[in-house]
Design a protein around this motif. Structure first.
Motif, PDB file in Angstrom:
ATOM      1  N   VAL A  32       0.837  -1.203   0.000  1.00 30.25           N
ATOM      2  CA  VAL A  32       0.000   0.000   0.000  1.00 30.25           C
ATOM      3  C   VAL A  32       0.871   1.251   0.000  1.00 30.25           C
ATOM      4  O   VAL A  32       0.649   2.202  -0.764  1.00 30.25           O
ATOM      5  CB  VAL A  32      -0.952  -0.008   1.212  1.00 30.25           C
ATOM      6  CG1 VAL A  32      -1.489   1.383   1.495  1.00 30.25           C
ATOM      7  CG2 VAL A  32      -2.103  -0.981   0.972  1.00 30.25           C
ATOM      8  N   LEU A  33       1.900   1.261   0.846  1.00 32.43           N
ATOM      9  CA  LEU A  33       2.758   2.447   0.959  1.00 32.43           C
ATOM     10  C   LEU A  33       3.777   2.535  -0.178  1.00 32.43           C
ATOM     11  O   LEU A  33       3.930   3.589  -0.811  1.00 32.43           O
ATOM     12  CB  LEU A  33       3.485   2.440   2.301  1.00 32.43           C
ATOM     13  CG  LEU A  33       2.604   2.633   3.541  1.00 32.43           C
ATOM     14  CD1 LEU A  33       3.422   2.403   4.802  1.00 32.43           C
ATOM     15  CD2 LEU A  33       1.998   4.032   3.556  1.00 32.43           C
ATOM     16  N   ALA A  34       4.457   1.420  -0.439  1.00 29.40           N
ATOM     17  CA  ALA A  34       5.560   1.439  -1.404  1.00 29.40           C
ATOM     18  C   ALA A  34       5.093   1.455  -2.840  1.00 29.40           C
ATOM     19  O   ALA A  34       5.850   1.873  -3.733  1.00 29.40           O
ATOM     20  CB  ALA A  34       6.479   0.232  -1.178  1.00 29.40           C
ATOM     21  N   THR A  39       3.385   5.588  -5.895  1.00 29.73           N
ATOM     22  CA  THR A  39       3.241   5.796  -7.333  1.00 29.73           C
ATOM     23  C   THR A  39       2.149   6.805  -7.659  1.00 29.73           C
ATOM     24  O   THR A  39       2.281   7.586  -8.609  1.00 29.73           O
ATOM     25  CB  THR A  39       2.958   4.467  -8.046  1.00 29.73           C
ATOM     26  OG1 THR A  39       1.784   3.852  -7.475  1.00 29.73           O
ATOM     27  CG2 THR A  39       4.136   3.516  -7.902  1.00 29.73           C
ATOM     28  N   ALA A  40       1.051   6.809  -6.888  1.00 27.23           N
ATOM     29  CA  ALA A  40      -0.044   7.744  -7.170  1.00 27.23           C
ATOM     30  C   ALA A  40       0.407   9.191  -7.063  1.00 27.23           C
ATOM     31  O   ALA A  40      -0.101  10.065  -7.778  1.00 27.23           O
ATOM     32  CB  ALA A  40      -1.211   7.489  -6.219  1.00 27.23           C
ATOM     33  N   TRP A  41       1.364   9.468  -6.189  1.00 25.53           N
ATOM     34  CA  TRP A  41       1.812  10.845  -5.969  1.00 25.53           C
ATOM     35  C   TRP A  41       3.107  11.182  -6.698  1.00 25.53           C
ATOM     36  O   TRP A  41       3.571  12.325  -6.614  1.00 25.53           O
ATOM     37  CB  TRP A  41       2.006  11.102  -4.477  1.00 25.53           C
ATOM     38  CG  TRP A  41       0.705  11.211  -3.728  1.00 25.53           C
ATOM     39  CD1 TRP A  41      -0.548  11.348  -4.257  1.00 25.53           C
ATOM     40  CD2 TRP A  41       0.534  11.216  -2.307  1.00 25.53           C
ATOM     41  NE1 TRP A  41      -1.493  11.417  -3.272  1.00 25.53           N
ATOM     42  CE2 TRP A  41      -0.857  11.344  -2.056  1.00 25.53           C
ATOM     43  CE3 TRP A  41       1.400  11.115  -1.231  1.00 25.53           C
ATOM     44  CZ2 TRP A  41      -1.385  11.379  -0.765  1.00 25.53           C
ATOM     45  CZ3 TRP A  41       0.874  11.145   0.062  1.00 25.53           C
ATOM     46  CH2 TRP A  41      -0.507  11.282   0.288  1.00 25.53           C
ATOM     47  N   LEU A 173      -7.805   7.088  -1.889  1.00 23.31           N
ATOM     48  CA  LEU A 173      -7.567   8.167  -0.933  1.00 23.31           C
ATOM     49  C   LEU A 173      -6.437   9.072  -1.398  1.00 23.31           C
ATOM     50  O   LEU A 173      -6.525  10.312  -1.307  1.00 23.31           O
ATOM     51  CB  LEU A 173      -7.245   7.572   0.440  1.00 23.31           C
ATOM     52  CG  LEU A 173      -6.959   8.571   1.572  1.00 23.31           C
ATOM     53  CD1 LEU A 173      -8.161   9.484   1.797  1.00 23.31           C
ATOM     54  CD2 LEU A 173      -6.599   7.835   2.856  1.00 23.31           C
ATOM     55  N   ALA A 174      -5.372   8.454  -1.926  1.00 24.44           N
ATOM     56  CA  ALA A 174      -4.236   9.244  -2.404  1.00 24.44           C
ATOM     57  C   ALA A 174      -4.644  10.153  -3.563  1.00 24.44           C
ATOM     58  O   ALA A 174      -4.220  11.303  -3.645  1.00 24.44           O
ATOM     59  CB  ALA A 174      -3.095   8.320  -2.829  1.00 24.44           C
ATOM     60  N   LEU A 175      -5.483   9.633  -4.451  1.00 23.96           N
ATOM     61  CA  LEU A 175      -5.930  10.436  -5.588  1.00 23.96           C
ATOM     62  C   LEU A 175      -6.857  11.560  -5.138  1.00 23.96           C
ATOM     63  O   LEU A 175      -6.843  12.658  -5.715  1.00 23.96           O
ATOM     64  CB  LEU A 175      -6.624   9.541  -6.606  1.00 23.96           C
ATOM     65  CG  LEU A 175      -5.702   8.613  -7.403  1.00 23.96           C
ATOM     66  CD1 LEU A 175      -6.514   7.620  -8.211  1.00 23.96           C
ATOM     67  CD2 LEU A 175      -4.792   9.416  -8.317  1.00 23.96           C
ATOM     68  N   ALA A 176      -7.689  11.286  -4.126  1.00 28.13           N
ATOM     69  CA  ALA A 176      -8.559  12.341  -3.605  1.00 28.13           C
ATOM     70  C   ALA A 176      -7.724  13.488  -3.043  1.00 28.13           C
ATOM     71  O   ALA A 176      -8.010  14.664  -3.287  1.00 28.13           O
ATOM     72  CB  ALA A 176      -9.489  11.769  -2.538  1.00 28.13           C
ATOM     73  N   VAL A 177      -6.689  13.137  -2.292  1.00 25.73           N
ATOM     74  CA  VAL A 177      -5.791  14.160  -1.752  1.00 25.73           C
ATOM     75  C   VAL A 177      -5.081  14.897  -2.883  1.00 25.73           C
ATOM     76  O   VAL A 177      -4.973  16.130  -2.884  1.00 25.73           O
ATOM     77  CB  VAL A 177      -4.770  13.518  -0.791  1.00 25.73           C
ATOM     78  CG1 VAL A 177      -3.713  14.528  -0.374  1.00 25.73           C
ATOM     79  CG2 VAL A 177      -5.475  12.947   0.435  1.00 25.73           C
ATOM     80  N   LEU A 194       3.303  16.741  -3.344  1.00 21.49           N
ATOM     81  CA  LEU A 194       2.863  15.343  -3.432  1.00 21.49           C
ATOM     82  C   LEU A 194       4.061  14.413  -3.606  1.00 21.49           C
ATOM     83  O   LEU A 194       4.095  13.317  -3.024  1.00 21.49           O
ATOM     84  CB  LEU A 194       1.895  15.180  -4.602  1.00 21.49           C
ATOM     85  CG  LEU A 194       0.545  15.890  -4.475  1.00 21.49           C
ATOM     86  CD1 LEU A 194      -0.228  15.818  -5.785  1.00 21.49           C
ATOM     87  CD2 LEU A 194      -0.278  15.270  -3.351  1.00 21.49           C
ATOM     88  N   GLN A 195       5.040  14.831  -4.397  1.00 31.28           N
ATOM     89  CA  GLN A 195       6.211  13.986  -4.610  1.00 31.28           C
ATOM     90  C   GLN A 195       6.972  13.731  -3.311  1.00 31.28           C
ATOM     91  O   GLN A 195       7.398  12.599  -3.031  1.00 31.28           O
ATOM     92  CB  GLN A 195       7.142  14.632  -5.636  1.00 31.28           C
ATOM     93  CG  GLN A 195       6.616  14.591  -7.059  1.00 31.28           C
ATOM     94  CD  GLN A 195       7.495  15.353  -8.027  1.00 31.28           C
ATOM     95  OE1 GLN A 195       8.260  16.234  -7.629  1.00 31.28           O
ATOM     96  NE2 GLN A 195       7.397  15.030  -9.306  1.00 31.28           N
ATOM     97  N   GLY A 196       7.146  14.769  -2.503  1.00 27.76           N
ATOM     98  CA  GLY A 196       7.851  14.593  -1.231  1.00 27.76           C
ATOM     99  C   GLY A 196       7.123  13.636  -0.305  1.00 27.76           C
ATOM    100  O   GLY A 196       7.748  12.753   0.305  1.00 27.76           O
ATOM    101  N   ALA A 197       5.797  13.786  -0.208  1.00 31.10           N
ATOM    102  CA  ALA A 197       5.016  12.880   0.636  1.00 31.10           C
ATOM    103  C   ALA A 197       5.051  11.458   0.088  1.00 31.10           C
ATOM    104  O   ALA A 197       5.115  10.477   0.850  1.00 31.10           O
ATOM    105  CB  ALA A 197       3.572  13.377   0.729  1.00 31.10           C
ATOM    106  N   GLY A 198       5.026  11.324  -1.233  1.00 37.20           N
ATOM    107  CA  GLY A 198       5.080   9.999  -1.835  1.00 37.20           C
ATOM    108  C   GLY A 198       6.385   9.286  -1.559  1.00 37.20           C
ATOM    109  O   GLY A 198       6.415   8.079  -1.291  1.00 37.20           O
ATOM    110  N   CYS A 199       7.500  10.014  -1.609  1.00 36.86           N
ATOM    111  CA  CYS A 199       8.804   9.400  -1.319  1.00 36.86           C
ATOM    112  C   CYS A 199       8.875   8.920   0.130  1.00 36.86           C
ATOM    113  O   CYS A 199       9.432   7.845   0.418  1.00 36.86           O
ATOM    114  CB  CYS A 199       9.920  10.400  -1.600  1.00 36.86           C
ATOM    115  SG  CYS A 199      10.136  10.769  -3.353  1.00 36.86           S
ATOM    116  N   ALA A 200       8.307   9.685   1.059  1.00 35.17           N
ATOM    117  CA  ALA A 200       8.279   9.262   2.459  1.00 35.17           C
ATOM    118  C   ALA A 200       7.478   7.979   2.613  1.00 35.17           C
ATOM    119  O   ALA A 200       7.874   7.052   3.339  1.00 35.17           O
ATOM    120  CB  ALA A 200       7.685  10.373   3.331  1.00 35.17           C
ATOM    121  N   ALA A 201       6.333   7.894   1.912  1.00 34.29           N
ATOM    122  CA  ALA A 201       5.515   6.680   1.968  1.00 34.29           C
ATOM    123  C   ALA A 201       6.269   5.493   1.385  1.00 34.29           C
ATOM    124  O   ALA A 201       6.205   4.372   1.917  1.00 34.29           O
ATOM    125  CB  ALA A 201       4.206   6.901   1.206  1.00 34.29           C
TER     126      ALA A 201
END
Length: 459
Positions: A32-34, A39-41, A173-177, A194-201
């Motif tokens: 879910v995270l990786a 990828t969505a963000w 949820l990621a797409l809604a955000v 979004l890219q920064g948050a995605g890398c953390a996830a």
């Protein structure tokens, strides 16, 4: 658990099916995270396409950049011996960490633009995506044999469905955000957030993957001796070749469908924030149907999920062609378009669950999984890369054709989706010829359900 047991060292006691089942929630959470959130963000779907458009990159260049991801999968046969020697788990987790750090380098893009302008920024994006694509290919080359190892065969379809539900819910949820952030922001800054948050996830997901067992190393000498012989044997497997041909066709269709967000934004006139949210309709379709497909695949065989999904995908290819040709999308409105996108999610879930289970349960021998899956992964990458280049080239060439022919069928998106019908049909044919892995064919199941429905109507 000792480090050698967590990573998988030669000589470890084999992991029982009970231990594997207990670890499945960790693999779901990690995925879910990786995969879903990351990828969505960052590099998949509407957010990424809007990011490239923000940089004023042409459609042909977008096709080239998208082709980097699948083309790098061609390295799979070369890295497979190293995967076997080092251990699929160790390699996969390490590469997942590396790809998240690679995408994090895009956060420095404003500095690059300030120093060298947009041309330097585009070059920097290309280099970062190339590094990401190589690490992604290494991670997924290792994941296929590892995934076959840590998933008990008798629950593979149900696990695939559960994974799809959780991944779909997270992506939704990621797409809604993402839709909210893009609709209420300006320029590259909104996408970089979004890219920064995605890398953390992505980094958090890689850490959770350490909880999943399996993926042990193979002694180096044995791996070197067996690898190329097993690959030659795999290429002589007629059933495997049919599966590869079906995969090629489906991958070409998916590469062409990747430009659907641009069709909706440019041809139908849907706003960018809404285009991102429409991706959520596909997730809802996947969530609503994946347990049905998983149950069908486990009980009756993988093709009972795969073939209906391919049929629905063929119908949708024709529908998008009609929309691009006639302007029907404007009359359908957002709700009508969302319904078609939802149906696409249903079809994608059926194809993903059905083909994934068929590959690991009916096509790939467990004792030769590294060789078989390396060939499959590199082949699907070649087809995906060709598809992305082809789709971008078709759109660019058809745009020039439209200047000379003022016909509805000369619309670039109409040409693209009309041509996507051909691989849709070929994929259906090749998967029909692939050996079933269950007790029933799709037509048998449909006949059984029709007979049962007739009996209920007589009552």
């Amino acid at each position: 658990m000792h480090e050698s047991q967590a990573i998988g060292a030669p000589g470890d006691v084999p992991v029982s099916d009970a231990e594997k089942r207990r670890a499945l929630p960790w693999s779901v959470a990690a995925g879910v995270l990786a995969s879903s959130v990351f990828t969505a963000w960052t590099v998949v779907g509407s957010v990424f396409l809007l990011y490239l458009r923000e940089l004023d990159i042409s459609k042909a260049q977008i096709g080239f950049l998208l082709s980097l991801f699948p083309f790098c999968q061609l390295i799979a046969p070369l890295v497979a011996p190293g995967v076997a020697r080092l251990g699929a788990k160790r390699v996969s987790v390490g590469a997942y960490v590396g790809r998240s750090l690679a995408i994090a380098a895009l956060l420095l893009l404003p500095l690059v633009m300030a120093a060298g302008g947009r041309a330097w920024a585009v070059a920097a994006v290309t280099v970062v995506l190339l590094v990401y694509a190589v690490l992604r290919a290494v991670a997924e080359t290792a994941w296929y044999p590892w995934g076959q190892d840590y998933t008990p065969e008798d629950v593979r379809g149900k696990y695939g469905a559960l994974n799809s539900v959780c991944a779909g819910a997270a992506s939704l949820l990621a797409l809604a955000v993402a839709g909210y952030v893009i609709a209420h922001g300006q320029g590259l800054a909104r996408i970089m957030l979004l890219q920064g948050a995605g890398c953390a996830a992505g980094l958090c997901g890689a850490v959770l993957f350490l909880k999943v067992p399996g993926g042990r190393p193979t002694p180096a000498a044995a791996a070197r001796r067996a690898h190329w012989a097993e690959m030659r044997q795999a290429l002589r497997d007629v059933n495997f070749r049919y599966f590869l041909c079906g995969t090629a066709a489906v991958t070409l269709v998916a590469a062409m469908a990747a430009f659907l967000p641009l069709l909706l934004a440019e041809k139908v006139g849907i706003r960018p924030g809404t285009v991102v949210w429409l991706d959520g309709a596909a997730m809802i379709g996947s969530l609503a149907s994946c347990f049905l497909w998983g149950w069908l695949a486990d009980r009756y065989g993988s093709r009972t999920a795969l073939m209906p999904g391919l049929t629905l995908g063929l119908v949708l290819s024709v529908a998008w062609c009609v929309i691009a040709t006639t302007g029907l999308g404007s009359r359908l409105g957002t709700a009508g378009i969302a319904t078609l996108v939802l149906a696409g999610g249903i079809a994608a879930a059926a194809v993903s669950i059905g083909s994934g289970r068929l590959l690991l349960t009916g096509v790939v021998p467990p004792d030769k999984s590294v060789a078989y899956t390396a060939i499959f992964y590199s082949w699907s990458g070649l087809c995906g890369g060709v598809g992305s280049l082809l789709a971008g080239g078709i759109l660019s060439a058809a745009a020039g054709l439209r200047q000379h022919l003022n016909l509805p069928l000369a619309d670039p998106y109409a040409v693209l989706f009309a041509l996507s019908v051909v691989p849709s049909v070929l994929g259906w044919v090749f998967f029909v010829r692939t050996r079933p892995d269950g007790p029933a064919r799709t037509r048998d199941l449909i006949g059984r359900l029709a007979a049962r429905a007739g009996g209920l109507m007589r009552l």
